[in-house]
Design a protein around this motif. Structure first.
Motif, short mmCIF file in Angstrom:
data_model
loop_
_atom_site.label_atom_id
_atom_site.label_comp_id
_atom_site.label_asym_id
_atom_site.label_seq_id
_atom_site.Cartn_x
_atom_site.Cartn_y
_atom_site.Cartn_z
N LEU A 26 0.83 -1.20 0.00
CA LEU A 26 0.00 0.00 0.00
C LEU A 26 0.86 1.26 0.00
CD1 LEU A 26 -2.77 -1.06 2.53
CD2 LEU A 26 -3.02 -0.73 0.08
N THR A 29 1.99 1.90 -3.60
CA THR A 29 0.96 2.48 -4.47
C THR A 29 0.63 3.89 -4.03
OG1 THR A 29 -0.61 1.26 -3.12
CG2 THR A 29 -0.10 0.36 -5.28
N MET A 30 0.66 4.15 -2.76
CA MET A 30 0.35 5.51 -2.30
C MET A 30 1.42 6.47 -2.81
SD MET A 30 -1.60 7.55 -0.87
CE MET A 30 -2.82 6.89 0.25
N ASN A 32 3.10 6.15 -5.45
CA ASN A 32 2.89 6.28 -6.89
C ASN A 32 1.80 7.29 -7.20
OD1 ASN A 32 4.48 5.08 -8.75
ND2 ASN A 32 2.92 3.68 -9.50
N MET A 33 0.82 7.38 -6.30
CA MET A 33 -0.31 8.26 -6.57
C MET A 33 0.12 9.71 -6.61
SD MET A 33 -3.74 6.95 -4.76
CE MET A 33 -3.45 5.40 -3.96
N PHE A 34 1.24 10.03 -6.00
CA PHE A 34 1.64 11.43 -5.97
C PHE A 34 2.72 11.75 -6.99
CE2 PHE A 34 -0.31 10.68 -1.86
CZ PHE A 34 -1.25 11.70 -1.86
N LYS A 35 3.06 10.77 -7.77
CA LYS A 35 4.00 11.05 -8.86
C LYS A 35 3.21 11.58 -10.06
CE LYS A 35 7.37 7.51 -7.72
NZ LYS A 35 7.68 6.12 -8.00
N PRO A 36 3.85 12.40 -10.88
CA PRO A 36 3.12 12.88 -12.07
C PRO A 36 2.85 11.74 -13.03
CG PRO A 36 5.42 13.53 -12.15
CD PRO A 36 5.20 12.93 -10.80
N PRO A 37 1.79 11.85 -13.82
CA PRO A 37 1.49 10.77 -14.79
C PRO A 37 2.62 10.63 -15.80
CG PRO A 37 -0.31 12.34 -14.64
CD PRO A 37 0.82 12.91 -13.89
N VAL A 38 2.83 9.41 -16.22
CA VAL A 38 3.89 9.17 -17.21
C VAL A 38 3.32 9.11 -18.62
CG1 VAL A 38 5.35 7.93 -15.60
CG2 VAL A 38 3.67 6.67 -16.93
N THR A 39 2.01 9.22 -18.72
CA THR A 39 1.39 9.06 -20.05
C THR A 39 1.40 10.37 -20.80
OG1 THR A 39 -0.71 9.45 -18.99
CG2 THR A 39 -0.11 7.18 -19.43
N GLU A 41 -0.94 12.64 -23.31
CA GLU A 41 -2.34 12.74 -23.75
C GLU A 41 -2.33 13.00 -25.23
OE1 GLU A 41 -5.00 14.82 -21.14
OE2 GLU A 41 -3.56 14.59 -19.53
N ASP A 44 -3.86 15.70 -27.94
CA ASP A 44 -3.57 17.07 -27.53
C ASP A 44 -2.08 17.32 -27.47
OD1 ASP A 44 -6.26 17.28 -27.26
OD2 ASP A 44 -6.28 16.86 -25.12
N ARG C 36 -4.06 6.86 -11.08
CA ARG C 36 -2.95 7.47 -10.36
C ARG C 36 -1.93 6.43 -9.92
NH1 ARG C 36 -1.29 10.76 -11.85
NH2 ARG C 36 -0.14 11.34 -9.98
N VAL C 37 -2.44 5.29 -9.42
CA VAL C 37 -1.52 4.24 -9.00
C VAL C 37 -0.67 3.79 -10.19
CG1 VAL C 37 -1.40 1.84 -8.27
CG2 VAL C 37 -2.88 3.42 -7.07
N GLY C 39 0.15 5.62 -12.77
CA GLY C 39 0.86 6.71 -13.43
C GLY C 39 0.12 7.32 -14.59
N ARG C 40 -1.21 7.24 -14.58
CA ARG C 40 -2.01 7.82 -15.67
C ARG C 40 -2.83 8.97 -15.10
NH1 ARG C 40 -6.10 4.67 -16.78
NH2 ARG C 40 -5.79 2.98 -15.30
N PRO C 41 -3.38 9.80 -15.96
CA PRO C 41 -4.24 10.87 -15.46
C PRO C 41 -5.66 10.39 -15.14
CG PRO C 41 -3.84 11.16 -17.79
CD PRO C 41 -3.06 9.98 -17.38
N ARG C 45 -11.83 13.71 -19.86
CA ARG C 45 -12.27 14.24 -21.14
C ARG C 45 -13.73 14.67 -21.15
NH1 ARG C 45 -7.99 14.70 -24.92
NH2 ARG C 45 -6.43 14.27 -23.35
N TRP C 314 -7.82 1.65 -2.89
CA TRP C 314 -6.36 1.61 -2.72
C TRP C 314 -5.91 0.16 -2.64
CZ3 TRP C 314 -3.81 3.65 2.42
CH2 TRP C 314 -2.42 3.71 2.25
N TRP C 317 -6.11 -1.78 -6.04
CA TRP C 317 -5.08 -1.56 -7.05
C TRP C 317 -3.69 -1.85 -6.51
CZ3 TRP C 317 -6.86 -1.78 -11.62
CH2 TRP C 317 -8.21 -1.41 -11.82
N THR C 318 -3.65 -2.43 -5.31
CA THR C 318 -2.35 -2.81 -4.77
C THR C 318 -2.17 -4.32 -4.76
OG1 THR C 318 -2.42 -0.89 -3.34
CG2 THR C 318 -0.83 -2.58 -2.78
#
Lengths: 180, 569, 357
Positions: A26, A29-30, A32-39, A41, A44, C36-37, C39-41, C45, C314, C317-318
């Motif tokens: 946990l 994953t927590m 990870n939730m505060f890292k910026p997205p790697v994708t 878009e 756009d 978020r877990v 690494g996506r937004p 949309r 949480w 997704w873990t």
């Protein structure tokens, strides 16, 4: 085959309860939730195309608007999936670029066959074909995806010429080092 | 080889390797016999030697002899001492002598070649991408194999006329010319039409046609073939297709009974050019220009490509069965062609036998003026084949008035025509309309338009087979491109017709099988198998036909046996 | 009397609307957490025409995915609703309702706030029906939900739904026992009352979770299993059963299953908050009387529920999914003995405390 028995350490109570492991998971994953997205878009945001990227093969013109391809057909020869098809043609004597003599009458690249290997660009002696930065090709029919000459030039645009071979040739014909 | 001939050959040493060559052989050929290559531009085996390209420089030496005693000079280890000529010699103009030593790979030779290549490339334009010769260019090949690999030339290159029209079929790009003079010598020595020459001096030397003349003779395109670079190009082939795409197929020129050996260059079922193939017994390395345009008949507009009955398209079986009905039990006359292959003529004979009743058989003769070279008076490529296979006994006449009479008299119900237009041979359309015609041919013409049954046939480029030329030389040709869609392949038209007529044992429609049949029927072919005929052809005995007045006059490698033959009739 | 009834109906509609909305946004939360877990937004949309085009706020809300649940809901409503030919039609149609209705019913007895009369100082719960046996009602009704899944799996007449249904029934029955046993000590602790309001009020100083951590843990685990959440995702098991019991469902009927599942999660979280996390109370803080306190209490309750729901996401997704035999092993061999032991322990402790008092 010899069987090797691996000694496994017996699990401790905490390990068997599985809870500390869950907690550490946990935590991961927590974080990870505060890292910026790697994708990216995609529609756009566009990816940065690195130099040397092999996109759709295109034909280019030189800064004077002359088509650089002289239909030597080396690309057609080297093309591994045989996607390129050229019908060579002769430049009429009264044309401005008559000294180049040869130009493709038709130049087709079948984008359904193209594998973006870049051998055509590598082999081109006139630097007329370039795999540029277009990476997405769509169409509604097979015929539409056989790119004809005009489409290839529209995609390719103009690229700077590095050696002006034909201009030099023309100026030599007009002025320099004539015979007699 | 007999003992006497063995003695005549002389030993020479190519890079210390002994090889025996005939006396008079020059070093290029001698080295070639040793399995090595001396690069050369101006030398051509069928032309005189001028030695002006300097590419074939080699080192040459002879075993030394003591002047006083005449004893061979020996090294310390007892081997003969070689006195090397201090400067290199040109291999094309040096004949082999007994005991001669040649070095083809020494540092000096390599340096010479690099130097020569560098000079040749000084004024050579960098237009390989647009040059038709690219891919079969000696300059490209030797620059790769023997050149320096980079250029030291920073000055401006000479500008010379490009796109000069030398004649109706030949274009000249003077910048590419390396002044080997092969074309000039060819025009003088072979074509006997000296119209080309050099003007100006040094780097400005320019190949050109003499004022008021043009390179228009029927052999002009051979200059394109022998040009080692892309200076001379064929107007017909110019910018059409790169040579590396062309599939090369051995074929035979069908325009006369000379039977020039040719190579057909095709890509994806389309023929782009015809070039001569070397056969020292027939055409050396030449062929007439007229024979090079024959491929155009393949895609001609009036090409016959569908089986039809009275103009209505049908399947091959339907056409064959109607043809058999028309032929069987009727009064039939057969018109064969000297343009059919030996196999087809033989099968036509078998068809005649299957029809029964010994129908009269005609062949349309074609004669023209022989040029004493590679275009003979008999313009049928295979008249002798028809005679050999027994299709006809006499020489064909150009005018078929016998047939016309026969039709006029009403002695014929059905006419089987194989590949000829009878209206061109003295039979009128009205006469043709009185009979039922089964037409087998490659193209539409006036005869096919009145035919009851039309059977499309294959051109020489679309089938394999053999022709017999004026020397009674059986020469093979191979299929270069597929036939039109829907047309039966190979000899199937004839074998199928034969089967429909009930011609006994079935014959598989391949030349080899027909030859197996023929060897029993034709004594000249008794010992010959199709597979055994070499690329240069195989001469058969012509004793049986010595009485026939063949029209051909003397030409390359051919002298008519009958002096009274009307030359060029 | 009539006004009372009308008021009740109004209240019921408000609560149903709120819970349905929360279910929708729980789906959004799930997607956002998953994104978020990983690494996506996540969903960013969907726009509502006018609202979405407000310069800054509209864009912000769109990026947040706030309009996504509306789109999801509309999609379920307007999709073609297929009825496969090989199903038992009656039960096939019945199943989603059977899954959905109990999920909704349980919240009638769940108190989600308290209002203190400013005059009398008496405190009463904000609840649709203040039953004295609230917890029993919840246990009884929520366990009916399994019938929906079994029915859906069976009536689909297809192997994956069937397997999913069988697994679901086995799993839910197994964990029901541990679930029930784990909360008994709680009610023992609060003097044998089964009224949820009393339980919450009893926690105004110390949360039960701190007093009885083992009970809380067993309840939480059993809750995961009861709501079919990962790591106990037996009925769906995307990886081996396609979509488990709802494989043959689509459109609105699937939507009912889906919303029912999320309603279960919200109600389950609510029960957990009520039983173990002090409900709408905060330790050491007394809420003001009157409407303000009522609203505050509801907000506190919702905040706690939100935290538990987030915890559900949480965890999902873990953790990977258990194998079926591991689920059974854990339920019968670990949790059940533990729950019994826990019950016995607290029974003795409470007895001792009472003796001392």
């Amino acid at each position: 085959m010899a069987t090797k028995v691996v000694e496994r350490k017996p699990l401790s109570l905490a390990e068997r309860s599985y809870l500390p492991q869950i907690v550490s998971g946990l935590r991961v994953t927590m974080k990870n939730m505060f890292k910026p997205p790697v994708t990216l878009e995609y529609p756009d945001e566009r990816p940065d195309i690195p130099p040397g990227y092999r996109g759709v093969p295109t034909l280019v013109k030189d800064p004077d608007g002359r088509e650089k391809c002289v239909s030597c057909q080396l690309c057609e020869f080297v093309c591994p999936p045989k996607a390129i098809r050229i019908i060579p043609g002769e430049i009429p004597e009264d044309a401005e670029t008559a000294h180049v003599e040869k130009a493709p009458e038709e130049f087709e690249i079948n984008m359904l066959r193209c594998i973006y290997c870049g051998l055509c660009q590598e082999v081109c002696p006139e630097e007329a074909i370039f795999l540029q930065d277009i990476f997405s090709v769509t169409g509604t029919s097979r015929e539409e995806l056989v790119f004809k000459k005009d489409k290839l030039y529209a995609l390719g645009g103009t690229l700077p010429d590095s050696h002006f071979k034909w201009e030099k040739k023309k100026s030599a014909e007009l002025t320099g080092n004539p015979h007699h | 080889m007999s003992e006497g001939q063995e003695d005549k050959r002389i030993p020479i040493f190519v890079d210390d390797e002994e090889v025996k060559v005939d006396p008079g052989t020059n070093l290029i050929e001698a080295v070639a016999q040793a399995g090595k290559e001396v690069p050369h531009y101006c030398y051509h085996p069928k032309l005189s030697v001028v030695g002006n390209c300097r590419m074939c420089l080699v080192e040459m030496g002879m075993p030394g002899r003591d002047r006083a005693t005449g004893e061979p000079m020996l090294n310390d280890d007892g081997s003969p001492k070689i006195l090397w000529v201090p400067k290199p010699v040109i291999a094309c103009a040096t004949n082999a002598a007994p005991g001669m030593h040649v070095r083809t790979e020494s540092p000096l030779v390599k340096e010479c070649r690099e130097g020569v290549m560098e000079f040749l490339l000084v004024n050579h334009p960098l237009d390989c991408p647009i040059c038709d010769q690219a891919g079969e260019c000696r300059l490209q090949e030797f620059a790769t194999d023997y050149g320096r690999g980079y250029s030291r030339f920073i000055e401006q290159k000479n500008v010379k006329p490009k796109r000069t029209r030398l004649g109706p079929r030949v274009m000249l790009d003077d910048e590419r010319c390396i002044l080997c003079s092969r074309c000039i010598r060819f025009c003088e020595e072979v074509a006997e039409d000296p119209v080309l020459g050099f003007t100006d001096r040094g780097s400005y030397t320019t190949l050109t046609a003499f004022p008021g003349k043009e390179l228009a003779n029927n052999y002009s395109l051979n200059t394109v073939d022998i040009c080692p670079v892309g200076a001379l190009t064929s107007t017909d082939f110019r910018f059409k297709m790169r040579v590396w795409f062309l599939k090369e197929t051995d074929s035979i020129d069908t325009e006369s009974s000379v039977g020039c050996n040719t190579v057909v260059g095709s890509r994806e079922g389309k023929i782009y050019r015809i070039t001569p193939r070397r056969n020292d017994h027939v055409n050396d390395t030449w062929m007439p220009d007229s024979g090079r345009a024959l491929y155009k008949e393949v895609e001609a507009e009036n090409r016959l490509a569908a089986y039809s009955i009275e103009g209505r398209p049908c399947g091959p079986d339907e056409a064959m069965s109607l043809a058999a009905t028309l032929l069987k039990g009727h009064r039939v006359a057969i018109v064969g062609s000297g343009r059919l292959s030996v196999e087809e003529q033989y099968l036509l004979r078998r068809v005649r036998e299957a029809i029964g009743g010994g129908p009269p058989t005609f062949l349309v003769g074609r004669t023209g003026e022989g040029d004493g070279k590679l275009l003979s008076a008999d313009r049928n490529p295979n008249t002798r084949g028809a005679i050999l296979t027994g299709l006809i006994d006499e020489l064909p006449k150009e005018d078929l008035h016998d047939l016309a009479h026969l039709i006029a008299e009403g002695g014929v119900d059905t006419l089987l025509v194989a590949g000829e237009d009878l209206t061109m041979a003295g039979v009128t359309r009205d006469q043709l309309k009185r009979v039922q015609i089964v037409y087998m041919g490659t193209h539409h013409n006036d005869t096919s338009s009145v035919a009851k049954v039309e059977i499309p046939a294959l051109t020489v480029f679309e089938k394999s087979g053999t022709f017999v030329n004026q020397q009674f030389r059986v020469q093979k040709f191979a299929q270069a491109v597929p036939g039109p869609k829907g047309v039966l392949f190979g000899l199937s038209n004839f074998t199928r017709l034969l089967d429909t007529l009930g011609g006994g044992k079935r014959i598989a429609p391949s030349p080899a099988n027909v030859w197996a049949e023929m060897s029993g029927d034709v004594p000249e072919f008794a010992d010959l198998r199709f597979e055994d005929i070499p690329r240069t052809g195989s001469v058969v005995d012509d004793a049986r036909f010595a009485h026939l007045p063949f029209p051909e006059g003397p030409g390359f490698h051919f002298n008519p046996k009958r002096a009274e033959t009307i030359a060029g009739a | 009397m009539v006004t009372d009834t009308l008021g009740l109906v109004m209240k019921a509609f408000i609560v149903i609307g709120a819970v349905m909305t929360m279910a929708g946004y729980a789906v959004l939360l799930e997607r956002k957490v998953a994104a978020r877990v990983q690494g996506r937004p996540g969903p960013n949309r969907t726009q509502i025409p006018i609202l979405g085009s407000i310069p800054v706020i509209g864009t912000f809300l769109t990026r947040l995915g706030v309009f996504q649940p509306a789109a999801d809901g509309l999609k379920f409503l307007f999709k073609e609703d297929p009825l496969p030919g090989h199903v038992n039609k009656f039960y096939y149609v019945l199943a989603p309702m059977v899954a959905f209705i109990p999920a909704m019913l349980t919240m009638t007895v769940l108190p989600f706030g308290a209002v203190t009369d400013p005059v009398t100082g008496a405190t009463s719960p904000i609840v649709l029906a203040d039953l004295d046996i609230g917890i029993l009602f919840i246990l009884a009704v929520s366990s009916l939900g399994v019938y929906g899944i079994i029915l859906g799996g069976w009536s689909s007449n297809s192997k994956y739904p069937f397997l999913g249904g069988v697994r679901a029934s086995a799993q839910m029955i197994s964990y029901e026992i541990a679930l029930g046993l784990s909360i008994l000590p709680v009610f023992l602790w609060f003097g044998g009352t089964l009224n949820l309001f009393n339980v919450v009020e009893g926690q105004s100083q110390v949360w039960t979770a701190l007093v009885q951590p083992v009970s809380a843990l067993i309840f939480l685990i059993a809750l995961f299993a009861e709501t079919n959440r990962l790591p106990f995702d037996m009925p769906e098991s995307e990886t081996d059963l396609v979509a488990g019991y709802n494989t043959e469902y689509g459109a609105f009927k699937f939507g009912l299953f889906f919303v029912g599942e999320y309603t279960h999660i919200i109600i389950g979280s609510g029960v957990f908050v009520v039983l173990f996390l002090g409900g709408w109370t905060l330790p050491f803080i007394t809420l003001p009387a009157g409407m303000v306190g009522a609203v505050l209490s509801v907000l506190i309750f919702l905040a706690k529920v939100f935290c538990i729901v987030f915890f559900f996401m949480w965890v999902r997704w873990t953790l990977p999914r258990f194998r079926y035999d591991q689920v059974m092993n854990l339920g019968w061999n670990k949790l059940l003995p533990l729950a019994i032991g826990n019950l016995v322990f607290y029974a003795i402790v409470i007895a001792v405390i009472e003796q001392l008092n």
